[in-house]
Write an enzyme that holds these catalytic residues in place. Structure first.
Site, PDB file in Angstrom:
ATOM      1  N   GLY A 166       2.787  -1.040   4.413  1.00 12.24           N
ATOM      2  CA  GLY A 166       2.840   0.378   4.061  1.00 12.24           C
ATOM      3  C   GLY A 166       4.274   0.832   3.855  1.00 12.24           C
TER       4      GLY A 166
ATOM      5  CD  GLU B  74      -2.730   5.769   6.579  1.00  2.00           C
ATOM      6  OE1 GLU B  74      -2.749   5.800   5.337  1.00  2.00           O
ATOM      7  OE2 GLU B  74      -1.759   5.318   7.220  1.00  2.00           O
TER       8      GLU B  74
ATOM      9  CG  HIS C 158      -5.864   2.129   5.211  1.00  2.00           C
ATOM     10  ND1 HIS C 158      -5.381   3.075   6.085  1.00  2.00           N
ATOM     11  CD2 HIS C 158      -4.862   1.249   5.010  1.00  2.00           C
ATOM     12  CE1 HIS C 158      -4.132   2.781   6.387  1.00  2.00           C
ATOM     13  NE2 HIS C 158      -3.787   1.676   5.747  1.00  2.00           N
TER      14      HIS C 158
ATOM     15  CB  SER D  42       4.959  -1.435  12.137  1.00  2.00           C
ATOM     16  OG  SER D  42       4.515  -0.098  12.311  1.00  2.00           O
TER      17      SER D  42
ATOM     18  N   GLY E  60       2.097   2.469  10.738  1.00  2.00           N
ATOM     19  CA  GLY E  60       3.033   3.574  10.557  1.00  2.00           C
ATOM     20  C   GLY E  60       3.737   4.005  11.833  1.00  2.00           C
TER      21      GLY E  60
ATOM     22  CG  ASN F  49      -1.754   1.227   1.344  1.00  2.00           C
ATOM     23  OD1 ASN F  49      -1.924   1.950   0.367  1.00  2.00           O
ATOM     24  ND2 ASN F  49      -2.289   1.493   2.528  1.00  2.00           N
ATOM     25  CD1 TRP F  50       4.035   1.172  -2.315  1.00  2.00           C
ATOM     26  CD2 TRP F  50       3.925   1.784  -4.464  1.00  2.00           C
ATOM     27  NE1 TRP F  50       4.896   0.366  -3.040  1.00  2.00           N
ATOM     28  CE2 TRP F  50       4.851   0.725  -4.353  1.00  2.00           C
ATOM     29  CE3 TRP F  50       3.690   2.335  -5.724  1.00  2.00           C
ATOM     30  CZ2 TRP F  50       5.534   0.205  -5.450  1.00  2.00           C
ATOM     31  CZ3 TRP F  50       4.358   1.818  -6.829  1.00  2.00           C
ATOM     32  CH2 TRP F  50       5.275   0.765  -6.686  1.00  2.00           C
ATOM     33  CE  LYS F  51       0.162   3.552   4.553  1.00  2.00           C
ATOM     34  NZ  LYS F  51       0.149   3.725   5.987  1.00  2.00           N
TER      35      LYS F  51
ATOM     36  CD  GLU G  70      -3.722  -2.398   7.486  1.00  2.00           C
ATOM     37  OE1 GLU G  70      -2.591  -2.626   7.037  1.00  2.00           O
ATOM     38  OE2 GLU G  70      -4.356  -1.360   7.220  1.00  2.00           O
TER      39      GLU G  70
END
Ligand code: PEP
Length: 252
Positions: free
Chosen positions: A237, A100, A98, A216, A176, A9-11, A170
């Site tokens: 991530g 975020e 997600h 992480s 992160g 997941n490159w965000k 998650e």
């Protein structure tokens, strides 16, 4: 045996040149080191680069996923992207739920339900994220929080739709932060999630559904996490942004 799945997941990272060169290099390494025999690899780049990414990965063992989609078919929603737009450029997978998106874009279970509906309507596979906060875990509410998230979303759908889902557990406190759930903590939760699928949909679906861990993951902890019985891979991530790290995770 089920192949482990690893999703990058490159965000909101990697521009056009970084995206394309990463994918070309990764593909070369995956084929050279025969990683594709052991792992299914999915890359989730940003919206503007989905099409070029799809072209680069066409006919290979890697596939791409969008990081989000809008819940409405089309219309006056400035700045949004619909499922049919994604499908028209060959995208068939999407990450939903997600944390975020929940935190910064206020996505609720009600919105997620609509996003699932429209994604399934267009035949998309859904990588669906669930997870508890640190506070909820401290209060020992993590199991009930996860159950509630599933009941309000995925469990609203019938068994024949379950092969469209990949679950990503998650824990929000691990995303992160560099703080990973221990393999034991993660296994315990994954086992619980599988038992919920068992109760709701029966043995066959509960065994078949892939439950990934995210939070992480790094090249140093991936092997221990992936070796747990109910962990079918990972959603990665930060550590998916550097090719050397990501390859080490794929080799774990
Ligand atoms: C994620 O955003 O899904 C994620 C797991 O991020 P990180 O690996 O950086 O914790």
């Amino acid at each position: 045996m089920k192949k482990k799945i690893v999703i990058a997941n490159w965000k909101m990272n990697h521009d056009f040149y970084e995206t394309t060169s990463f994918l070309r290099n990764l593909l070369k390494i995956i084929l050279e080191r025969k990683i594709n025999h052991k792992k299914k690899v999915i890359i989730a780049p940003s919206f503007p680069f989905l099409q070029i990414s799809n072209q680069i990965l066409q006919g290979t063992c890697l596939s791409i996923s969008a990081q989000n989609v809008h819940q409405i078919e089309n219309g006056s929603y400035t700045g949004e992207v619909s499922v049919s737009m994604l499908r028209s450029i060959g995208v068939q997978q999407v990450i939903l739920g997600h944390s975020e998106r929940k935190k910064y874009f206020f996505e609720t279970n009600e919105i997620l339900l609509k996003k699932i509906h429209i994604s399934l309507k267009y035949g998309f596979s859904i990588i669906f994220c669930i997870g508890e906060t640190f506070f909820e875990r401290e209060k020992k509410k993590h199991f009930s929080v996860i159950k509630n998230q599933l009941e309000k979303t995925i469990f609203q759908f019938p068994s024949e739709k379950m092969n469209f889902f990949i679950i990503a557990y998650e824990p929000i406190w691990a995303i992160g932060t560099g703080k990973t759930a221990t393999p034991e903590q993660a296994q315990k939760m994954h086992q619980y999630i599988r038992s919920l699928f068992m109760e709701k949909y029966g043995k066959k679906i509960s065994k078949r559904i892939s439950i990934l861990y995210g939070g992480s993951i790094s090249e140093t902890n991936a092997r221990n996490l992936f070796s747990q019985e109910d962990i079918d891979g990972g959603l990665v991530g930060n550590s998916s942004l550097r090719i050397e790290k990501f390859v080490k995770i794929l080799l774990s």
